[in-house]
Write a protein that holds these residues in place. Structure first.
Motif, PDB file in Angstrom:
ATOM      1  N   GLY A  17       0.803  -1.210   0.000  1.00 35.13           N
ATOM      2  CA  GLY A  17       0.000   0.000   0.000  1.00 35.13           C
ATOM      3  C   GLY A  17       0.840   1.266   0.000  1.00 35.13           C
ATOM      4  N   ILE A  18       0.545   2.170  -0.930  1.00 37.04           N
ATOM      5  CA  ILE A  18       1.336   3.386  -1.034  1.00 37.04           C
ATOM      6  C   ILE A  18       0.802   4.463  -0.095  1.00 37.04           C
ATOM      7  CG2 ILE A  18       2.155   2.934  -3.359  1.00 37.04           C
ATOM      8  CD1 ILE A  18      -0.028   4.800  -4.422  1.00 37.04           C
ATOM      9  N   SER A  19       1.720   5.198   0.496  1.00 39.16           N
ATOM     10  CA  SER A  19       1.385   6.302   1.386  1.00 39.16           C
ATOM     11  C   SER A  19       2.531   7.311   1.342  1.00 39.16           C
ATOM     12  CB  SER A  19       1.177   5.803   2.818  1.00 39.16           C
ATOM     13  OG  SER A  19       0.873   6.871   3.685  1.00 39.16           O
ATOM     14  N   PRO A  20       2.320   8.465   0.758  1.00 42.62           N
ATOM     15  CA  PRO A  20       1.056   9.059   0.332  1.00 42.62           C
ATOM     16  C   PRO A  20       0.486   8.416  -0.936  1.00 42.62           C
ATOM     17  CG  PRO A  20       2.882  10.450  -0.354  1.00 42.62           C
ATOM     18  CD  PRO A  20       3.471   9.368   0.518  1.00 42.62           C
ATOM     19  N   ILE A  21      -0.790   8.725  -1.191  1.00 46.10           N
ATOM     20  CA  ILE A  21      -1.431   8.244  -2.413  1.00 46.10           C
ATOM     21  C   ILE A  21      -0.891   9.060  -3.576  1.00 46.10           C
ATOM     22  CG2 ILE A  21      -3.624   7.998  -3.626  1.00 46.10           C
ATOM     23  CD1 ILE A  21      -4.951   7.529  -0.917  1.00 46.10           C
ATOM     24  N   ASP A  22      -0.108   8.401  -4.409  1.00 47.92           N
ATOM     25  CA  ASP A  22       0.636   9.079  -5.466  1.00 47.92           C
ATOM     26  C   ASP A  22       0.526   8.275  -6.755  1.00 47.92           C
ATOM     27  OD1 ASP A  22       2.399  10.375  -7.108  1.00 47.92           O
ATOM     28  OD2 ASP A  22       4.192   9.857  -5.964  1.00 47.92           O
ATOM     29  N   PRO A  23      -0.331   8.692  -7.685  1.00 46.32           N
ATOM     30  CA  PRO A  23      -0.434   7.947  -8.941  1.00 46.32           C
ATOM     31  C   PRO A  23       0.887   7.914  -9.703  1.00 46.32           C
ATOM     32  CG  PRO A  23      -1.667  10.014  -9.059  1.00 46.32           C
ATOM     33  CD  PRO A  23      -1.282   9.823  -7.632  1.00 46.32           C
ATOM     34  N   GLY A  24       1.729   8.918  -9.496  1.00 45.79           N
ATOM     35  CA  GLY A  24       3.033   8.914 -10.151  1.00 45.79           C
ATOM     36  C   GLY A  24       3.892   7.738  -9.726  1.00 45.79           C
ATOM     37  N   PHE A  25       3.760   7.307  -8.484  1.00 47.19           N
ATOM     38  CA  PHE A  25       4.530   6.158  -8.032  1.00 47.19           C
ATOM     39  C   PHE A  25       4.065   4.887  -8.745  1.00 47.19           C
ATOM     40  CE2 PHE A  25       5.447   2.598  -5.164  1.00 47.19           C
ATOM     41  CZ  PHE A  25       6.810   2.779  -4.975  1.00 47.19           C
ATOM     42  N   LEU A  26       2.754   4.743  -8.904  1.00 47.55           N
ATOM     43  CA  LEU A  26       2.260   3.570  -9.633  1.00 47.55           C
ATOM     44  C   LEU A  26       2.708   3.609 -11.089  1.00 47.55           C
ATOM     45  CD1 LEU A  26      -1.363   2.908  -8.331  1.00 47.55           C
ATOM     46  CD2 LEU A  26       0.804   1.912  -7.579  1.00 47.55           C
ATOM     47  N   THR A  27       2.732   4.794 -11.678  1.00 42.92           N
ATOM     48  CA  THR A  27       3.227   4.919 -13.047  1.00 42.92           C
ATOM     49  C   THR A  27       4.685   4.498 -13.133  1.00 42.92           C
ATOM     50  OG1 THR A  27       1.658   6.711 -13.537  1.00 42.92           O
ATOM     51  CG2 THR A  27       3.585   6.526 -14.961  1.00 42.92           C
ATOM     52  N   LEU A  28       5.477   4.885 -12.132  1.00 43.19           N
ATOM     53  CA  LEU A  28       6.875   4.482 -12.097  1.00 43.19           C
ATOM     54  C   LEU A  28       6.988   2.960 -11.995  1.00 43.19           C
ATOM     55  CD1 LEU A  28       9.889   5.284 -11.932  1.00 43.19           C
ATOM     56  CD2 LEU A  28       9.594   5.432  -9.437  1.00 43.19           C
ATOM     57  N   MET A  29       6.169   2.354 -11.135  1.00 43.31           N
ATOM     58  CA  MET A  29       6.198   0.899 -10.998  1.00 43.31           C
ATOM     59  C   MET A  29       5.760   0.221 -12.301  1.00 43.31           C
ATOM     60  SD  MET A  29       7.415   0.157  -8.032  1.00 43.31           S
ATOM     61  CE  MET A  29       8.481   1.614  -8.266  1.00 43.31           C
ATOM     62  N   GLU A  30       4.824   0.826 -13.007  1.00 44.20           N
ATOM     63  CA  GLU A  30       4.411   0.303 -14.311  1.00 44.20           C
ATOM     64  C   GLU A  30       5.578   0.362 -15.291  1.00 44.20           C
ATOM     65  OE1 GLU A  30       2.223  -1.270 -17.324  1.00 44.20           O
ATOM     66  OE2 GLU A  30       1.339  -0.916 -15.352  1.00 44.20           O
ATOM     67  N   THR A  31       6.321   1.458 -15.262  1.00 40.97           N
ATOM     68  CA  THR A  31       7.479   1.605 -16.143  1.00 40.97           C
ATOM     69  C   THR A  31       8.508   0.511 -15.889  1.00 40.97           C
ATOM     70  OG1 THR A  31       7.170   4.010 -16.236  1.00 40.97           O
ATOM     71  CG2 THR A  31       9.342   3.162 -16.833  1.00 40.97           C
ATOM     72  N   TYR A  32       8.697   0.166 -14.618  1.00 39.96           N
ATOM     73  CA  TYR A  32       9.654  -0.881 -14.263  1.00 39.96           C
ATOM     74  C   TYR A  32       9.104  -2.293 -14.503  1.00 39.96           C
ATOM     75  CZ  TYR A  32      12.761   2.461 -11.876  1.00 39.96           C
ATOM     76  OH  TYR A  32      13.635   3.482 -11.583  1.00 39.96           O
ATOM     77  N   GLY A  33       7.829  -2.399 -14.830  1.00 45.65           N
ATOM     78  CA  GLY A  33       7.228  -3.709 -15.073  1.00 45.65           C
ATOM     79  C   GLY A  33       6.679  -4.389 -13.844  1.00 45.65           C
ATOM     80  N   VAL A  34       6.658  -3.703 -12.709  1.00 44.95           N
ATOM     81  CA  VAL A  34       6.208  -4.329 -11.461  1.00 44.95           C
ATOM     82  C   VAL A  34       4.731  -4.717 -11.540  1.00 44.95           C
ATOM     83  CG1 VAL A  34       5.856  -3.972  -8.975  1.00 44.95           C
ATOM     84  CG2 VAL A  34       7.932  -3.113 -10.083  1.00 44.95           C
ATOM     85  N   LEU A  35       3.911  -3.867 -12.152  1.00 45.26           N
ATOM     86  CA  LEU A  35       2.471  -4.126 -12.154  1.00 45.26           C
ATOM     87  C   LEU A  35       2.101  -5.336 -12.996  1.00 45.26           C
ATOM     88  CD1 LEU A  35       0.883  -0.558 -12.177  1.00 45.26           C
ATOM     89  CD2 LEU A  35       1.890  -1.880 -10.294  1.00 45.26           C
ATOM     90  N   ASP A  36       3.010  -5.783 -13.835  1.00 43.52           N
ATOM     91  CA  ASP A  36       2.778  -7.013 -14.589  1.00 43.52           C
ATOM     92  C   ASP A  36       2.945  -8.259 -13.722  1.00 43.52           C
ATOM     93  OD1 ASP A  36       2.354  -5.581 -16.947  1.00 43.52           O
ATOM     94  OD2 ASP A  36       4.481  -5.601 -17.465  1.00 43.52           O
ATOM     95  N   HIS A  37       3.493  -8.094 -12.533  1.00 43.95           N
ATOM     96  CA  HIS A  37       3.786  -9.234 -11.661  1.00 43.95           C
ATOM     97  C   HIS A  37       2.830  -9.325 -10.476  1.00 43.95           C
ATOM     98  CE1 HIS A  37       7.857 -10.263 -13.394  1.00 43.95           C
ATOM     99  NE2 HIS A  37       7.646  -9.077 -13.922  1.00 43.95           N
TER     100      HIS A  37
END
Length: 325
Positions: A52-72
């Protein structure tokens, strides 16, 4: 028993991940992918959730998407405490969730939300009602933090105590129960929202509150619990005995277990927030815990699990609000 595995806790919060060691979160991303794959190799049916991210930051999720984390992973999570620490109002919860939905199609969990009684118990009661109104139908999972107040003798898990000033002490008043175990005003209201709203309770190593917590959660109608298993604790004497006791006590709940905390001697810096020297070791810990408590051959898939316990009728019950003598 375990329905989901969460990979780390608040990775974009310096209280839980050191950005000086890993300023672009590339080390975290690599570790998270290794951990997710290790969990999936043991039990492919287990839901994998990005911490869980804190603060709520859509930019962090975008960064994780760039690294391919959200595919896992199978879901992402967010934490919010607008009445205590966040710089936004509680009524903005729908906007914050929409901001996350704009950058990912994965299910969104609010895996930690709460209100302290630092100022008044009435604030927590109102905040719980308002949070339930805003979130119950909007996200896939809501988990309230927490059952117990943090004991005054224990430190809060934060690396910026000095910057928080008096807000630091709000960490000690987040429970629905006081430190002595007596109920607060919001306890009965919380029972009106179970099992839809789950609970978060971190258990310290050999925590003496474990058995009482189980009884309270059953009485309150809780079916979904989020807790943690600490990689750092794995190196304590009798660690597995404690882990076994904790997880056996929680077997009647659908548990989201958070794997986190770097052992001091295995970090690039000697602190639980440090990136590990060898990230594969964290993945090995995740695999070991999953094999021990959620093996594929003997577990029911997280998405197929039925409710684990019936909800007791709570509206006719009353709770004493005065501390025990």
């Amino acid at each position: 028993m375990i329905e989901a595995a969460m990979i780390w806790n608040e990775p974009n919060n310096k209280s839980h991940w050191d950005p000086e060691i890993d300023p672009d979160w590339s080390r975290f991303a690599h570790m998270a992918k290794l951990a997710a794959d290790a969990i999936g190799n043991v039990n492919p049916n287990l839901t994998k959730v990005l911490g869980g991210i804190s603060p709520i930051d859509p930019g962090f999720l975008t960064l994780m998407e760039t690294y391919g984390v959200l595919d896992h992973v199978d879901a992402v999570a967010a934490h919010g405490f607008p009445l205590d620490w966040n710089l936004w109002q509680i009524h903005e919860w729908p906007q914050r969730i929409d901001e996350l939905r704009s950058v990912t199609n994965l299910p969104i969990w609010v895996s930690e939300v709460g209100v302290s009684t630092f100022g008044a118990e009435e604030v927590q009661l109102w905040g719980l009602k308002r949070t339930a109104e805003l979130l119950k139908e909007r996200v896939e999972r809501v988990q309230w933090y927490s059952l117990y107040d943090l004991p005054r003798a224990w430190p809060a898990t934060t690396r910026h105590k000095e910057a928080e000033g008096s807000s630091y002490y709000r960490h000690f008043y987040m429970g629905l129960l006081r430190e002595d175990g007596s109920p607060k005003l919001a306890l009965e209201e919380f029972a009106r929202h179970t099992p839809e709203v789950g609970l978060v309770q971190w258990f310290h190593f050999e925590d003496p509150r474990l058995d009482d917590a189980v009884q309270w959660m059953k009485r309150l109608g809780v079916t979904h619990l989020r807790t943690g298993l600490s990689w750092a604790d794995r190196f304590r004497p009798d660690a597995l005995a404690w882990f076994d006791r904790q997880m056996e006590a929680l077997e009647d709940f659908g548990v989201t277990v958070t794997y986190c905390f770097t052992p001091e001697h295995r970090g690039l810096a000697p602190h639980h927030t440090s990136a590990p020297i060898v990230p594969e070791e964290f993945a090995e810990f995740c695999a070991e815990m999953t094999e021990r408590y959620a093996p594929h051959a003997s577990s029911v898939g997280a998405r197929d699990q039925p409710p684990v316990s019936p909800r007791p009728a709570m509206r006719s019950m009353s709770f004493p609000t005065q501390p025990r003598e």
